[in-house]
Design an enzyme around this catalytic site. Structure first.
Site, PDB file in Angstrom:
ATOM      1  N   ASN A  29      -6.173  -7.473  -4.764  1.00  0.00           N
ATOM      2  CA  ASN A  29      -7.447  -6.790  -4.550  1.00  0.00           C
ATOM      3  C   ASN A  29      -8.059  -7.226  -3.225  1.00  0.00           C
ATOM      4  OD1 ASN A  29      -7.818  -9.328  -5.856  1.00  0.00           O
ATOM      5  ND2 ASN A  29      -9.917  -8.786  -6.371  1.00  0.00           N
ATOM      6  N   ILE A  30      -8.676  -6.264  -2.546  1.00  0.00           N
ATOM      7  CA  ILE A  30      -9.296  -6.503  -1.241  1.00  0.00           C
ATOM      8  C   ILE A  30     -10.719  -5.974  -1.314  1.00  0.00           C
ATOM      9  CG2 ILE A  30      -9.175  -6.063   1.246  1.00  0.00           C
ATOM     10  CD1 ILE A  30      -6.128  -5.457   0.779  1.00  0.00           C
ATOM     11  N   GLU A  31     -11.679  -6.900  -1.374  1.00  0.00           N
ATOM     12  CA  GLU A  31     -13.073  -6.497  -1.497  1.00  0.00           C
ATOM     13  C   GLU A  31     -13.683  -6.231  -0.127  1.00  0.00           C
ATOM     14  OE1 GLU A  31     -14.126  -8.814  -5.666  1.00  0.00           O
ATOM     15  OE2 GLU A  31     -14.993  -9.569  -3.806  1.00  0.00           O
ATOM     16  N   CYS A  40      -8.236  -1.991  -5.369  1.00  0.00           N
ATOM     17  CA  CYS A  40      -7.624  -2.823  -6.413  1.00  0.00           C
ATOM     18  C   CYS A  40      -6.181  -3.186  -6.063  1.00  0.00           C
ATOM     19  CB  CYS A  40      -7.635  -2.087  -7.746  1.00  0.00           C
ATOM     20  SG  CYS A  40      -9.257  -1.546  -8.302  1.00  0.00           S
ATOM     21  N   GLU A  42      -3.531  -2.946  -7.864  1.00  0.00           N
ATOM     22  CA  GLU A  42      -2.566  -1.932  -8.288  1.00  0.00           C
ATOM     23  C   GLU A  42      -2.400  -0.854  -7.226  1.00  0.00           C
ATOM     24  OE1 GLU A  42      -5.210  -3.159  -9.917  1.00  0.00           O
ATOM     25  OE2 GLU A  42      -5.081  -2.734 -12.067  1.00  0.00           O
ATOM     26  N   CYS A  77      -8.331  -0.157 -13.732  1.00  0.00           N
ATOM     27  CA  CYS A  77      -9.541   0.668 -13.766  1.00  0.00           C
ATOM     28  C   CYS A  77      -9.152   2.150 -13.798  1.00  0.00           C
ATOM     29  CB  CYS A  77     -10.436   0.357 -12.573  1.00  0.00           C
ATOM     30  SG  CYS A  77      -9.867   1.066 -10.998  1.00  0.00           S
ATOM     31  N   CYS A  80      -7.340   3.463 -10.621  1.00  0.00           N
ATOM     32  CA  CYS A  80      -5.928   3.042 -10.556  1.00  0.00           C
ATOM     33  C   CYS A  80      -5.088   3.816 -11.561  1.00  0.00           C
ATOM     34  CB  CYS A  80      -5.809   1.545 -10.804  1.00  0.00           C
ATOM     35  SG  CYS A  80      -6.393   0.559  -9.416  1.00  0.00           S
TER      36      CYS A  80
HETATM   37 ZN   LIG Z   1      -8.333  -0.295 -10.038  1.00  0.00          ZN
END
Ligand SMILES: [Zn+2]
Length: 120
Positions: A29-31, A40, A42, A77, A80
């Site tokens: 994940n890359i915020e 996300c 995935e 989520c 995804c």
């Molecule tokens: Zn997701």
């Protein structure tokens, strides 16, 4: 998961997608400070695979740690799941880790009545 960029939530996620040809692509994940551009693990894994010409997938494994460093189950989520739906069939396998136990689901189980390209 160790490469997660999650300075805001501290929620670290790792994903590895397996193509039908046997290649594995990893993602994390890359915020983002603006939140909305966050992506996300995935989708990073799938995007990496698709960008390398792989569009058929057999399975994905997802693992995560919360901000306390505890291993937790990270169910994909909705966004995804829809991205998986674009490239994967009903029998696509999703492996999720919860407290050291691996649980297996199919795409049909986690995204029933999915919106598919065939209706367009
Ligand atoms: Zn997701």
């Amino acid at each position: 998961m160790e490469n997660s960029y999650s300075p805001y939530s501290g929620f670290q996620v790792g994903a590895a997608v397996l193509t039908k040809e046997g290649s594995i692509f990893k993602g994390t994940n890359i915020e983002n400070a603006a939140y909305s551009p966050t992506i996300c693990a995935e989708r990073v894994a799938i995007a990496k695979a698709v960008s390398e010409g792989h569009k058929e997938f057999a399975a994905i494994a997802v693992t995560a740690k919360n901000s306390e460093g505890e291993e937790v189950m990270a169910s994909p989520c909705g966004v995804c799941r829809q991205v998986m739906s674009e490239f994967c069939q009903d029998d696509f396998q999703i492996f999720l880790e919860e407290k050291g136990e691996i649980k297996e689901y199919s795409l049909a189980q986690i995204l029933p009545l999915r919106f598919v390209k065939e209706v367009l």
